[in-house]
Enzyme design. Sequence first.
Site, PDB file in Angstrom:
ATOM      1  N   HIS A  23       0.345   7.502   8.876  1.00 48.88           N
ATOM      2  CA  HIS A  23       0.083   8.099   7.560  1.00 48.88           C
ATOM      3  C   HIS A  23       1.415   8.591   6.982  1.00 48.88           C
ATOM      4  O   HIS A  23       1.565   9.774   6.672  1.00 48.88           O
ATOM      5  CB  HIS A  23      -0.925   9.253   7.624  1.00 48.88           C
ATOM      6  N   ASP A  83      -3.802  -0.207   7.797  1.00 45.55           N
ATOM      7  CA  ASP A  83      -3.541  -0.430   9.224  1.00 45.55           C
ATOM      8  C   ASP A  83      -4.595  -1.329   9.859  1.00 45.55           C
ATOM      9  O   ASP A  83      -4.393  -1.812  10.977  1.00 45.55           O
ATOM     10  CB  ASP A  83      -3.413   0.895   9.992  1.00 45.55           C
ATOM     11  N   HIS A 145     -13.351   7.962   8.695  1.00 48.35           N
ATOM     12  CA  HIS A 145     -12.842   9.115   7.973  1.00 48.35           C
ATOM     13  C   HIS A 145     -12.619   8.847   6.488  1.00 48.35           C
ATOM     14  O   HIS A 145     -12.108   9.721   5.769  1.00 48.35           O
ATOM     15  CB  HIS A 145     -11.513   9.584   8.623  1.00 48.35           C
ATOM     16  N   ASP A 164     -12.021   3.634  13.285  1.00 50.13           N
ATOM     17  CA  ASP A 164     -11.199   4.812  13.591  1.00 50.13           C
ATOM     18  C   ASP A 164     -11.930   5.837  14.472  1.00 50.13           C
ATOM     19  O   ASP A 164     -11.296   6.561  15.248  1.00 50.13           O
ATOM     20  CB  ASP A 164     -10.753   5.501  12.295  1.00 50.13           C
ATOM     21  N   TYR A 192      -6.193  13.009  17.763  1.00 52.08           N
ATOM     22  CA  TYR A 192      -6.678  12.161  16.662  1.00 52.08           C
ATOM     23  C   TYR A 192      -7.811  12.882  15.924  1.00 52.08           C
ATOM     24  O   TYR A 192      -7.841  12.948  14.696  1.00 52.08           O
ATOM     25  CB  TYR A 192      -7.168  10.828  17.243  1.00 52.08           C
TER      26      TYR A 192
HETATM   27 FE1  FEO Z   1      -6.805   3.567  11.353  1.00 50.32          FE
HETATM   28 FE2  FEO Z   1      -8.202   4.978   8.653  1.00 50.32          FE
HETATM   29  O1  FEO Z   1      -7.125   3.782   9.543  1.00 50.32           O
END
Ligand code: FEO
Length: 405
Positions: A23, A83, A145, A164, A192
């Site tokens: 990020h 990603d 998320h 995620d 995380y």
């Molecule tokens: Fe691993 Fe929200 O991207």
Amino acid sequence: MSYKITDSVSWVGKIDWELRSFHGEELSTHKGSSYNSYLVRDEKNVLIDSVYVPFGEEWVEQLRKEIDLDKIDYIVANHGEPDHSGGFAVLMELIPNTPIYCTANGAKSLKGYYGKDWNFQIVKTGDKLPIGKKELVFVEAAMLHWPDSMATFLTGDNILFSNDMFGQHFASEHLFDEFVSHDELVYEAMKYYANIVQPFSPKVIKKIGEIAAMKLPIEMICPSHGLIWRSRPNEIIELYSKWANAYSENQITIIYDTMYNSTRRMAESIAEGIRGAAPEVTVKLFNTSRTDHSDLLTEIFRSKAVIAGSPTVNGGIISQLSAILEDTKNLGLQGKLGGAFCSYGWSPAGVKVIAQKLTDAGFAMVGDGVKAQWKPTEAALAECRNFGAQLATHSAEENQAPVNE
Ligand code: FEO
């Protein structure tokens, strides 16, 4: 490179050993990460998620060695963040008509990033896609998320591709949880959760309830980052349930910054007071200018109380402490105690600034905090020890109800 997961599922992702922040510079990733993409073979071949943009070309090169690209029948995009979708930008130039199964918001994010009107097939929770002997079952996971997030369940193999959710930034040549240090894995999963998922904890509680109600016989969880939960798939679900419910351990964390060591000496005296009153409590001290902020947020997340201190600077506090308190506010933590302290030369305003920031972050403050002018005297350090003892005692009383550990 690919790895076999089951007779019909292969990992076709990318391990990113070099990644040290995610990020942008927001989240530290000391152990690197991986972008997990999966290929499911049945009567239809399905590709689930891709890799981060910089690896798009090499990912497609590797994928060609695994399967004739024209034989990919369906694509599942659980989440549009670059990603996981970056590789699609390269792949879709080669197989542009392949249907992409995603949520309505997933189509919005993919169109937004890549400017292409690919063959989006919008799915909702409970929708099924037969692929031969097995089928895919989609589970929307809005705000876990992102608004576009979803998970995909593969019947027969009973794998939840959770994207995620349940992930960790943890590069490893091993695919499966049982081959790495359990403590390191759980720490990375917690980090995380604390930094990315925690603000959405009420959604986590609801989603885990919904998944349980769907009675999916989950035997393996394949997230989009890090290790696959194979040996104990229920463990990470149980951990998420605990972490989402005002989690705390028997830990008090002291965060401070210092100019001439006055605030440091106060911090150490507060720690001494805690140890004296409650030797069973884990006490940790961190200088916010010398500590990685993502690690620090993880320590704050797991603490039952946080005590923050700074010298007064221009009527405020040192910027690194201010930044971490602002980040803490955004996590939406619950059920934690707070304490404030400051050293000063001319104005004790810092202690009020800290108390207000902790209050704004949802902490229940203990006392009015402590202040010490110039170099702390023995009397001032004794006051710090008393404050530490008071906070330890208070937190022990607050936690008469069992603490989640
Ligand atoms: Fe691993 Fe929200 O991207």
